[in-house]
Each structure stands twice: as structure tokens, then as C-alpha cells.
Design an enzyme around this catalytic site. Structure first.
Site, short mmCIF file in Angstrom:
data_model
loop_
_atom_site.label_atom_id
_atom_site.label_comp_id
_atom_site.label_asym_id
_atom_site.label_seq_id
_atom_site.Cartn_x
_atom_site.Cartn_y
_atom_site.Cartn_z
CG ASP A 8 -1.62 1.24 1.49
OD1 ASP A 8 -2.34 1.69 0.58
OD2 ASP A 8 -1.50 1.80 2.60
CG ASP A 10 -1.87 7.67 0.71
OD1 ASP A 10 -0.84 7.81 0.06
OD2 ASP A 10 -2.93 8.26 0.44
#
Length: 218
Positions: A8, A10
Site C-alpha cells: 500500500d 499512504d
């Protein structure tokens, strides 16, 4: 054996909390709405910009989402102009990525951030450390659908079971499990251990060094 690591963005690779909160609060103020504590954005993020805007507006007093389309458009425009605004990599991430590259482990980013913005952020913060970046677009379903990590595995020519998926939210844990990958929750991001474990994390780590150890063990 782990042959590829999917990340991922953020809250996992980069701290974007101040970036999201600053931009959103500026827009809320322009719309005459209440601004919100930066810490709230830990819970607004994770399911794409549109959901973040919805959550902001509701908490700012716009329960009927009267300003949704207007704020959605402005929010995207501002991040298109400067997707790196107040974005910084987490300590230890660049070193971890260099070691993975040295060991021949494929690396990919799968983000609900718009694709072009994700590409710009990764290129600026991490150079050529990643073999593939996949952001949100009309061509691939948004997480927690497993489309993006499965596309990464296919691109690398590896089985999902040979991949590790790392993220910091419930959405990420659901994504990694749906893709059939070894799913790791990271505690330096936006959510806590309870959320990650209750959402199906195979394990939870406290540092990029721990994540690296998992990726290179037999």
C-alpha cells in the site's frame, strides 16, 4: 519463499496524513464548513479520495453531502497539481527497498490513490525502487478488490502464494487476503493492531526492518 512484495502507499510507504488534512481543511474552509483535526484523517483514508471527501463533509457538518461534487473536484485538482505536498517517506523504508532489490525480490505499489498521482509520488520519493505501480483508475477495481495485487503477481510471473502484501488499514488486510497473499499489517501507519488483526492480518510488524526479515526468510 517470498518472491514479490506488494505495498500500500499512504500510511505504509509514505506519511501522507498532513498532506491530506491540509488540503481537505483548506477546501472545507473555502466552502464555509468546519475544519477537522489532522488525526481524523487516519480514519478518513484507506478507501480512496472520494470516500475521504464524503467522510470529511459529514464530520464537517454537511450531512446531506451538498458540497460533495464540488469538494471532490477541487480535492482531485489540488492533488493533481501537487501530489507530493507535505508527503514524506517513513524512516527505514528506502533502506528496506534497496535490500529487497539487492535480493531479487520484485516490488510493487497498489494504491487507491489516483494512478497518475501514485506514479508521481513513488518516482519522487523512491526513484526506481519499485518494479510496478498501480493506482486507482477506471480499468481496475478499487481495493479491497484484489485486482491490483493479482495483476502485480501476474506481471512478475509469480503465484499469489509467493507474494507478501503489506498495508496499514482494514482495507489492505482484506485486499491481501482476497488475493491469497501473505498479509502483513504495519503499525507505523494510520491504524492500530486491533484493526489489523481483526481484519485478517497473518502477522503485524512494528518496523520496516521486521518487514524485511519476513520477506527474506525461507
Amino acid at each position: 519463499m517470498i518472491r514479490a512484495c506488494v505495498f500500500d502507499l499512504d500510511g505504509t510507504l509514505a506519511n501522507t496524513l498532513e498532506s491530506m488534512s491540509s488540503v481537505a481543511n483548506r477546501i472545507l474552509a473555502e466552502l464555509g464548513l468546519e475544519t477537522l483535526p489532522a488525526d481524523n484523517f487516519r480514519y478518513y483514508s484507506g478507501e480512496g479520495a472520494d470516500m475521504l471527501v464524503r467522510r470529511c463533509l459529514i464530520d464537517a457538518g454537511d450531512k446531506d453531502l451538498t458540497h460533495y461534487e464540488e469538494m471532490r473536484k477541487i480535492y482531485r485538482e489540488r492533488f493533481d497539481e501537487d501530489p507530493l505536498y507535505k508527503v514524506v517517506p517513513y524512516p527505514g523504508i528506502p533502506e528496506m527497498l534497496r535490500e529487497m532489490k539487492k535480493r531479487g525480490i520484485y516490488t510493487a505499489v497498489c494504491s487507491n490513490k489516483p494512478h497518475e498521482a501514485a506514479v508521481k509520488v513513488i518516482a519522487s520519493l523512491f526513484g526506481d525502487s519499485f518494479d510496478l505501480v498501480i493506482g486507482q483508475s477506471d480499468r481496475i477495481r478499487r481495493k479491497p478488490a484484489p485486482d491490483a495485487p493479482l495483476k502485480a503477481a501476474e506481471t512478475f510471473g509469480v503465484r499469489p502464494g509467493e507474494c507478501m502484501y503489506a498495508g496499514d488499514t482494514r482495507t489492505d488486510m482484506l485486499t491481501g487476503k482476497a488475493a491469497g497473499m501473505y498479509t502483513v499489517g504495519v503499525l507505523w501507519g494510520f491504524r492500530d493492531r486491533e484493526e489489523l488483526e481483526s481484519s485478517g492480518a497473518d502477522t503485524v510488524v512494528n518496523s520496516p526492518e521486521e518487514l524485511l526479515e519476513l520477506s527474506i526468510r525461507d
